[in-house]
Write an enzyme that holds these catalytic residues in place. Sequence first.
Site, PDB file in Angstrom:
ATOM      1  N   SER A 139     -15.372   5.083  33.886  1.00 16.77           N
ATOM      2  CA  SER A 139     -14.618   5.705  34.975  1.00 16.77           C
ATOM      3  C   SER A 139     -13.907   4.668  35.831  1.00 16.77           C
ATOM      4  O   SER A 139     -12.730   4.835  36.192  1.00 16.77           O
ATOM      5  CB  SER A 139     -15.568   6.534  35.847  1.00 16.77           C
ATOM      6  OG  SER A 139     -16.180   7.552  35.097  1.00 16.77           O
ATOM      7  N   ASP A 190     -22.063  14.390  33.687  1.00 19.02           N
ATOM      8  CA  ASP A 190     -22.267  13.597  32.477  1.00 19.02           C
ATOM      9  C   ASP A 190     -23.736  13.331  32.183  1.00 19.02           C
ATOM     10  O   ASP A 190     -24.081  12.870  31.088  1.00 19.02           O
ATOM     11  CB  ASP A 190     -21.504  12.277  32.578  1.00 19.02           C
ATOM     12  CG  ASP A 190     -20.002  12.465  32.435  1.00 19.02           C
ATOM     13  OD1 ASP A 190     -19.588  13.540  31.961  1.00 19.02           O
ATOM     14  OD2 ASP A 190     -19.245  11.552  32.803  1.00 19.02           O
ATOM     15  N   LYS A 231     -15.872  19.811  29.082  1.00 18.54           N
ATOM     16  CA  LYS A 231     -15.806  18.406  28.684  1.00 18.54           C
ATOM     17  C   LYS A 231     -15.290  18.321  27.242  1.00 18.54           C
ATOM     18  O   LYS A 231     -14.606  19.224  26.760  1.00 18.54           O
ATOM     19  CB  LYS A 231     -17.190  17.775  28.839  1.00 18.54           C
ATOM     20  CG  LYS A 231     -17.674  17.710  30.282  1.00 18.54           C
ATOM     21  CD  LYS A 231     -16.871  16.701  31.090  1.00 18.54           C
ATOM     22  CE  LYS A 231     -17.403  16.526  32.485  1.00 18.54           C
ATOM     23  NZ  LYS A 231     -16.705  15.453  33.217  1.00 18.54           N
TER      24      LYS A 231
END
Length: 781
Positions: free
Chosen positions: A382, A665, A692
């Site tokens: 990220s 996640d 996702k």
Amino acid sequence: MVIIGGPASQLLAGRVAANLNETLALCDYRTFPDGESYSQIQSELDDDIVIIQSTPTDQDLVYLLQLLDICQGRAVKLVMPYFGYARQDKIFQPGEPMTARAVATALNPFLKEGSVHLVNIHAPSIMIHFHCQAENLDATPLLAERIGGMGLHDPVVISPDKGAMNMARTAAAALSCDCDFLQKTRLSGTEVSMAPQEVAVAGRDVVIFDDMIATGGTMATAITMLRRQGAKRVYLAAVHPVLTGSAVLRLYRSGVEAVLATDTLDKAVSTVSVAPVIARALSEECEHSSEKQKVYIRLVSYYVKCRRNNGSRGRGVGAPFCRQSMTENERPCPSRGCFSPSVLNSDVKTHFLYFLGHPLIMIARVQRSHLSGEVFAPPSKSYTHRAVLIISLGPGGSIKRPLLSADTKATISASQAFGAEIDIHQDVRIKGVADQPKTPEDVINVLNSGTTLRFCSAVAALTDGAVLTGDASIRSRPNGPLLSCLCDLGAQAFSIRNNDKAPLVVRGRMKGGKARLNGGVSSQFLSALLIAAPLAEEDSTIAIEGELKSRPYAEMTMDMLAQAGIRMEAEAQEFIVPGGQSFSLKGYTIPGDFSSASYPMAAAALTGSGVTVKGVLPSRQGDSAIIEILSRMGAEVSWNKEKGELKVMGGELEGVDVDAGRTPDLVPTIAVLGALARGRTTVFNAEHVRHKETDRLHAMAVELSRMGAEIRERPDGLEIDGGKLHGAKVHGYHDHRIVMALAVAGMVAGNTEIDTAESVDVSYPGFFAQMKGLGAEVEII
């Protein structure tokens, strides 16, 4: 019948095989270091052969000749969906070849007992050069059928010139509407006017039909002029989407509403398949030419194991299909009876092809394991995405300890498309665009990276426009809230398929203003807008409707933007970003990734092992919640924040309740922990996890059930009664987090095989190697 798909037509060949319920052959195509092509058909051939291969390039023509040479002595039905050199069908100057004739002449010796099927060939006269049965198939009705379902208002079909009127008449008859052709009038030595010869277009939807689009220049001019003449909307339908260079961008900048094309060439706009037409022609030919009984073999998924020249796993297509019957909803069966070729010569650059969304390359076999030792968490995916894009938008700088994975490389490639110059060494060094991203010259392919798609769609709104697409997973993920906000802020953003999913088109420039964003799908939408809004002309206000899911990721974006000198006002449900700002981030060091660290941490907790995970310093990552979750479940966890070291000692775990609203996640990891903990684990507020790479709630419920878990899927989460797991063959869904979570489960259950294991490269390229280093019994087969 055996169907052989050439490298330019593998998807279409698969669709034809599915239509006919016939076998698709396994083929290996390579390019040697000196540029020569190599082909090998590795399946057994019978006397009924179909070769499907378009020839957009010279290399594709060579591949076709090689396939025909392999099949010498058999009656070959050749399907050339796109015939290269079709426009070189005449001799205009002395000394010129008629290349279309030369190609047919080269093919003829292999087709003495066979036939050739073409699709809307540019010059039908070429067919006389074939010395066998030749048929020109018409895909116009397929395009017209798709156009007819788009709710056109008083439509009119236009041909770009008088020579293409036959195609226009066919389309007009299917749509029950008028048709005409564009009459060109030269106004000066450099200026040409185009207008329909007879039919008025004002207030009507116009559909231009043509057999092929190459550079898109003529079409773009026609679209612009039709819009000036009052056409309500202009659509473009073409059989062959050659689309060289920036043709797609040129067309959408001209104001076209949508571009539709067939899959004779595999491009982003190839949304109409000619497989039904080809299958029908082949079937009719068999009925008329042979009394031989056909053997039908059901098309199902397949698995291929292969290697590239660098020793890493490659991709394969066309392995023999599993013969057992499968229901429509069953997942692919990882049958050991499927093809497993030997390792290829490492001196040869190998190009394997993949088909039908199942590039199943690696299978991980996991046995019961005890772990010990130290492991470095990979850098944060990220943070790497954000650092690459934010530094690229400014004057430039460097990124230390970046994650170089499939996803982050997609963002690097997209940033280069916007004009950044990027060198990758141990660090990533960037020469940025200084607040002026350029218009991409080609379609941006984000591969499997949803972050890249969302972030770069917003950046595209700072340019004259872009087209963005990705793999099958990306083309199934929703983007409606982001597209709506970009439109509210002054850009034009929409889905080519009108379903809020890629391929996406962004054109025009965002100016600023007010937008309302649904916060319940993905925080990536907000992060994308926050990254782009500072370069808009005016201030932007983004109001969040409902709960903002995965909020820590948006906070991560805001922190990095602040370090880049960007000002904004952030409240719980509203974000105000002044326009006309400049980016100034010149360097960034990427922290370790808590999402990835969760797998060795969970493995240690579940196997009663002691593991130290290094490189996990404090940051905005919401997935640092794994520390608190493991502690609540009963594992011993200590974190030296200064050193960035996490020590986990396993033990008997207890079920807990977990709110996944901020940590989507972690859900696959938590599901595995819950399946092996004592008592009940409940995961809630996780509906957004369904959007996702795959529906992760459903995937974990299905696969853990296969391993014996008591698990129930709820609309917004999972309910798990812990117990024991047993080994099983499970599906990884091409989702890196599903694969890694199931690998952790396999370390407890033993005798577990997980397919699509190659997908870990998306975020944790060294996952299996690092787990083996800790003592895990893992084998890639």
